[in-house]
Design an enzyme around this catalytic site. Structure first.
Site, PDB file in Angstrom:
ATOM      1  N   ASP A  78      -1.899 -10.440 -31.608  1.00 52.52           N
ATOM      2  CA  ASP A  78      -1.122 -11.337 -30.735  1.00 52.52           C
ATOM      3  C   ASP A  78      -1.925 -12.587 -30.354  1.00 52.52           C
ATOM      4  O   ASP A  78      -1.462 -13.421 -29.584  1.00 52.52           O
ATOM      5  CB  ASP A  78      -0.612 -10.608 -29.489  1.00 52.52           C
ATOM      6  CG  ASP A  78      -1.732 -10.217 -28.531  1.00 52.52           C
ATOM      7  OD1 ASP A  78      -2.920 -10.394 -28.876  1.00 52.52           O
ATOM      8  OD2 ASP A  78      -1.421  -9.719 -27.426  1.00 52.52           O
TER       9      ASP A  78
ATOM     10  N   ASP B 184      -8.665  -8.241 -26.519  1.00 55.75           N
ATOM     11  CA  ASP B 184      -8.238  -7.087 -25.731  1.00 55.75           C
ATOM     12  C   ASP B 184      -9.320  -6.008 -25.737  1.00 55.75           C
ATOM     13  O   ASP B 184     -10.330  -6.129 -26.434  1.00 55.75           O
ATOM     14  CB  ASP B 184      -6.898  -6.558 -26.265  1.00 55.75           C
ATOM     15  CG  ASP B 184      -6.888  -6.479 -27.789  1.00 55.75           C
ATOM     16  OD1 ASP B 184      -7.843  -5.900 -28.346  1.00 55.75           O
ATOM     17  OD2 ASP B 184      -5.968  -7.038 -28.426  1.00 55.75           O
TER      18      ASP B 184
ATOM     19  N   HIS C  74     -18.374 -18.249 -18.762  1.00 59.00           N
ATOM     20  CA  HIS C  74     -17.029 -18.712 -19.137  1.00 59.00           C
ATOM     21  C   HIS C  74     -16.627 -19.989 -18.412  1.00 59.00           C
ATOM     22  O   HIS C  74     -15.540 -20.509 -18.662  1.00 59.00           O
ATOM     23  CB  HIS C  74     -16.029 -17.594 -18.859  1.00 59.00           C
ATOM     24  CG  HIS C  74     -15.954 -17.267 -17.395  1.00 59.00           C
ATOM     25  ND1 HIS C  74     -17.011 -16.691 -16.712  1.00 59.00           N
ATOM     26  CD2 HIS C  74     -14.985 -17.470 -16.485  1.00 59.00           C
ATOM     27  CE1 HIS C  74     -16.676 -16.560 -15.440  1.00 59.00           C
ATOM     28  NE2 HIS C  74     -15.450 -17.019 -15.262  1.00 59.00           N
ATOM     29  N   ASP C  75     -17.436 -20.465 -17.488  1.00 62.74           N
ATOM     30  CA  ASP C  75     -17.120 -21.688 -16.738  1.00 62.74           C
ATOM     31  C   ASP C  75     -17.972 -22.883 -17.164  1.00 62.74           C
ATOM     32  O   ASP C  75     -17.756 -23.996 -16.676  1.00 62.74           O
ATOM     33  CB  ASP C  75     -17.377 -21.476 -15.232  1.00 62.74           C
ATOM     34  CG  ASP C  75     -16.464 -20.438 -14.605  1.00 62.74           C
ATOM     35  OD1 ASP C  75     -15.334 -20.248 -15.108  1.00 62.74           O
ATOM     36  OD2 ASP C  75     -16.885 -19.828 -13.604  1.00 62.74           O
TER      37      ASP C  75
ATOM     38  N   GLU D 265     -21.718 -14.037  -7.526  1.00 64.06           N
ATOM     39  CA  GLU D 265     -21.612 -15.440  -7.943  1.00 64.06           C
ATOM     40  C   GLU D 265     -21.592 -16.287  -6.673  1.00 64.06           C
ATOM     41  O   GLU D 265     -20.734 -16.111  -5.818  1.00 64.06           O
ATOM     42  CB  GLU D 265     -20.332 -15.662  -8.740  1.00 64.06           C
ATOM     43  CG  GLU D 265     -20.300 -17.062  -9.358  1.00 64.06           C
ATOM     44  CD  GLU D 265     -18.893 -17.611  -9.551  1.00 64.06           C
ATOM     45  OE1 GLU D 265     -18.714 -18.482 -10.409  1.00 64.06           O
ATOM     46  OE2 GLU D 265     -17.969 -17.183  -8.837  1.00 64.06           O
TER      47      GLU D 265
ATOM     48  N   ASN E 177      -4.658  -6.545 -32.034  1.00 67.74           N
ATOM     49  CA  ASN E 177      -3.264  -6.308 -32.430  1.00 67.74           C
ATOM     50  C   ASN E 177      -2.541  -7.558 -32.928  1.00 67.74           C
ATOM     51  O   ASN E 177      -1.322  -7.579 -33.023  1.00 67.74           O
ATOM     52  CB  ASN E 177      -2.485  -5.669 -31.272  1.00 67.74           C
ATOM     53  CG  ASN E 177      -2.438  -6.584 -30.050  1.00 67.74           C
ATOM     54  OD1 ASN E 177      -3.084  -7.637 -30.041  1.00 67.74           O
ATOM     55  ND2 ASN E 177      -1.684  -6.197 -29.058  1.00 67.74           N
TER      56      ASN E 177
ATOM     57  N   ASP F 155     -15.853  -7.404 -13.351  1.00 66.83           N
ATOM     58  CA  ASP F 155     -15.713  -8.554 -12.463  1.00 66.83           C
ATOM     59  C   ASP F 155     -14.896  -8.104 -11.261  1.00 66.83           C
ATOM     60  O   ASP F 155     -13.980  -7.290 -11.392  1.00 66.83           O
ATOM     61  CB  ASP F 155     -14.958  -9.666 -13.201  1.00 66.83           C
ATOM     62  CG  ASP F 155     -15.558 -11.034 -12.934  1.00 66.83           C
ATOM     63  OD1 ASP F 155     -15.687 -11.384 -11.745  1.00 66.83           O
ATOM     64  OD2 ASP F 155     -15.868 -11.751 -13.906  1.00 66.83           O
TER      65      ASP F 155
ATOM     66  N   ASP G  35      -9.502  -9.774 -30.825  1.00 67.99           N
ATOM     67  CA  ASP G  35      -8.101  -9.343 -30.749  1.00 67.99           C
ATOM     68  C   ASP G  35      -7.903  -8.155 -31.685  1.00 67.99           C
ATOM     69  O   ASP G  35      -8.341  -8.195 -32.834  1.00 67.99           O
ATOM     70  CB  ASP G  35      -7.200 -10.522 -31.159  1.00 67.99           C
ATOM     71  CG  ASP G  35      -5.728 -10.146 -31.172  1.00 67.99           C
ATOM     72  OD1 ASP G  35      -5.359  -9.169 -30.494  1.00 67.99           O
ATOM     73  OD2 ASP G  35      -4.957 -10.849 -31.858  1.00 67.99           O
TER      74      ASP G  35
ATOM     75  N   ASP H  59     -17.079 -12.298  -7.782  1.00 70.72           N
ATOM     76  CA  ASP H  59     -16.647 -13.687  -7.915  1.00 70.72           C
ATOM     77  C   ASP H  59     -16.754 -14.425  -6.574  1.00 70.72           C
ATOM     78  O   ASP H  59     -16.326 -13.897  -5.538  1.00 70.72           O
ATOM     79  CB  ASP H  59     -15.180 -13.661  -8.375  1.00 70.72           C
ATOM     80  CG  ASP H  59     -14.679 -15.002  -8.877  1.00 70.72           C
ATOM     81  OD1 ASP H  59     -15.234 -15.502  -9.864  1.00 70.72           O
ATOM     82  OD2 ASP H  59     -13.744 -15.553  -8.272  1.00 70.72           O
TER      83      ASP H  59
END
Ligand code: TEU
Ligand code: CA
Length: 588
Positions: free
Chosen positions: A40, A44, A356-357, A283, A38, A113, A36, A221
């Site tokens: 939040d 990013d 990520h899965d 994928e 900034n 992606d 990150d 994907d």
């Protein structure tokens, strides 16, 4: 042109010049959880820019970014509402141009992606499509009336009995026109109708636009779901119902009749005649070795490589990914071995443990307790020595572990939350069981913030992270590992360098040894007169491995223990979770 060189790779002889990705390693960034910039609490693009030197130090050739396009973030960006803009959460198009530049300056390619099986329901295409039955974009998605004789909107009235990957039916009733639309994933991810040539041309134009912006390819994907098994009369078939009303829609959507035609069309319309050095990786859940061969044979001009799911489904019990059962190492060897030999003559493997899965591999197939470092390294050695292109998922190179969340409010992933809601409704698991299923199988295990240092939010953010940081970041973090030459990080760095340099690692034939041994993963790689032996001990106890006298004098190429193992008399004694590579030459 990529297809020229791809054709040559077909003739895999020592003389043949070869495609670049056979000696490359790809690093996957999940932008939301990487860095990150900034405060939040959400990663990013400017955050990634702060870390390009880290990626260069690791030595990877390609970065694949999970989606950063404009999106309502129902499925963390896999629901796209504008393919040609960046979500303000992640930054701007100018930030991405800067990232492309910064990576290219360091000799790193950028792969984006591409999620085109479905869009967001907030995409303007879908807004038009749902507005009326005679809208010109009506046929861009899958609209169907209720099952004959059934009251629209009532359970069981869906056009087919397809279940969504995220629990519940795969059809959503839409009152505007009194019809249903198809969504294999969440109801905010309506499936595009690839039968319609206008849809395909819109997708190709968008892909060309990105390539013109100088990205280096796409990770596509669920690309093997784009052709549905539609009957000649336009109707869609029911599937075997598993549980109550609905069954997995995969049977009716995987490898549809026009899949190969569509992929060849993408290749023609988007790739042919473009610059060298592009990558197209698909994928493909549910793909078999036979499918993998067809999809990646360079002579067929479809994809460069595909992600298979077989080796990451071996610990799924009867109730699926959350029902985790112990791995039988023999199954893992047989599965990966089949893919190795199946794609030996034509085609190419993408090699991965994590994304990520998937739950973290060290918690899954290794030992994330006493032998975390050793087992993380052993798993890396075994994977990276296979024939194929290795993928490293952020944090894997640090040996990051599962999240071990203990309460439902720590979870963010839509698949996990929908599963929890539907299990609660069915009432078959008590709360404790449900939490232990989520802890073992949830995608959030991969999505806790990247562990940069030992400070309270792991150096990921100065604010409140969108998902909790794993408490282990006090010991498992990039700052500590970069400084320690014996760390998991440096082992990954050395494996990546080895793939760059060593033709045996890049191209050597694969031969599985000891298929019936329940603890030892063993194989050779052979190229010309050189041979490597790869050994991995998938247990916490010492194992004596009968490798034969040929290896008594062999040199240690890489390993996860400071000193060489005891070798001699045709045997090697492997320590707990030891992994190593030996080299002998010449063999004739
Ligand atoms: O995943 C496709 C897929 O079928 C699975 O791996 C899926 O993640 C699911 O969890 C299986 O249990 C891709 C993306 O990688 C995933 O993040 C998206 O949610 C999905 O497609 C939809 O775009
Ligand atoms: Ca941010």
């Amino acid at each position: 042109m990529i297809s020229d060189s791809a054709e040559q790779s077909h003739v895999d002889t020592p003389e043949a010049s070869d495609v670049w990705w056979k000696s490359a390693v790809v690093y996957q960034v999940y932008p939301r959880s990487f860095q990150d910039s900034n405060g939040d609490g959400i990663g990013d693009v400017r955050g990634i820019l702060q870390r390009v030197d880290y990626l260069a130090e690791l030595g990877v050739d390609v970065v694949w970014l999970s989606p950063i396009y404009r999106s309502p973030q129902d499925d963390n960006g896999y629901d796209i509402s504008d393919y040609q803009d960046i979500d303000p959460t992640f930054g701007t198009l100018e930030d991405v141009d800067e990232l492309i530049e910064a990576l290219h300056e360091r000799g790193i390619k950028l792969v984006m992606d591409l999620v085109v099986n479905h869009t967001s329901d907030e995409h303007p295409w879908f807004a038009e499509s749902r507005s009326s039955v005679d809208n010109p974009k009506r046929d861009w998605y899958w609209w169907r009336p209720a099952r004959e004789g059934m009251e629209p909107g009532t359970p069981g009235a869906e056009p087919t009995n397809w279940g969504s990957v995220f629990s519940g039916p795969a059809w959503e009733y839409d009152e505007t026109t009194g019809e249903y639309y198809l969504h294999l994933f969440s109801r905010k991810q309506p499936d595009l109708n690839w039968e319609n040539p206008e849809v395909r041309q819109a997708v190709y134009a968008m892909m060309r636009w990105w390539l013109d912006r100088r990205i280096d390819g796409f990770r596509m994907d669920v690309i093997n779901l784009i052709s549905k098994h539609v009957r000649p009369d336009g109707s869609l078939p029911d599937v075997p119902a598993e549980d109550g009303l609905y069954g997995s829609a995969f049977a009716a959507t995987v490898n549809g009749p026009r899949l190969h035609e569509f992929l060849q069309e993408i290749h023609r319309e988007v790739y042919e005649g473009r610059r060298d050095g592009l990558l197209l990786v698909g994928e493909t859940p549910g793909a078999t070795v036979e499918d993998g061969k067809l999809l990646t044979d360079p002579a067929r001009h479809e994809l460069d490589m595909v992600f298979t799911f077989e080796h990451v489904s071996l610990d799924h019990g009867p109730a699926g990914r959350f029902d985790v059962v112990p791995l039988d190492l023999r199954d893992l060897k047989a599965t990966l071995g089949r893919w190795q030999t199946g794609l030996e003559q034509a085609g190419w493997n993408a090699l991965y443990w994590n994304n990520h899965d998937q739950p973290r591999v060290v918690s899954r197939y290794g030992d994330d307790g006493a032998y975390r470092r050793e087992s993380a390294m052993m798993l890396a050695i075994v994977l990276h020595l296979h024939r194929g292109t290795p993928y490293v998922y952020q944090g894997e190179e640090l040996g990051m572990t599962n999240a071990y969340f203990t309460s439902l409010d720590e979870y963010r992933d839509i698949e996990s939350l929908r599963f929890a809601a539907s299990e609660r409704q069915r009432g078959q698991l008590n709360d404790e069981e449900l939490l232990s299923w989520l802890a073992a199988g949830s995608r959030d295990n991969a999505r806790t913030p990247m562990q940069w240092d030992a400070t309270p939010q792991a150096g990921f953010t100065t604010g409140q992270p969108w998902i909790d940081v794993n408490p282990h970041h006090d010991t498992i973090n990039a700052a500590a590992e970069v400084a320690d030459p014996d760390s998991v990080f440096h082992l990954y760095r050395r494996l990546i360098a080895l793939r760059h340099e060593d033709p045996v690692v890049q191209r050597g034939d694969f031969h599985l040894l000891l298929p019936d041994d329940p603890h030892i993963y063993a194989f050779t790689r052979t190229w010309g007169d050189e041979q490597l032996l790869v050994l991995g001990n998938f247990s916490g106890t010492e194992q004596t491995v009968p490798v034969g006298p040929d290896w008594d004098q062999a040199a240690l190429v890489i390993g996860n223990y400071p000193a060489s193992p005891a070798t001699g008399g045709g045997q090697i004694v492997l320590r707990a979770w030891e992994g190593l590579v030996l080299r002998r030459a010449p063999i004739r």
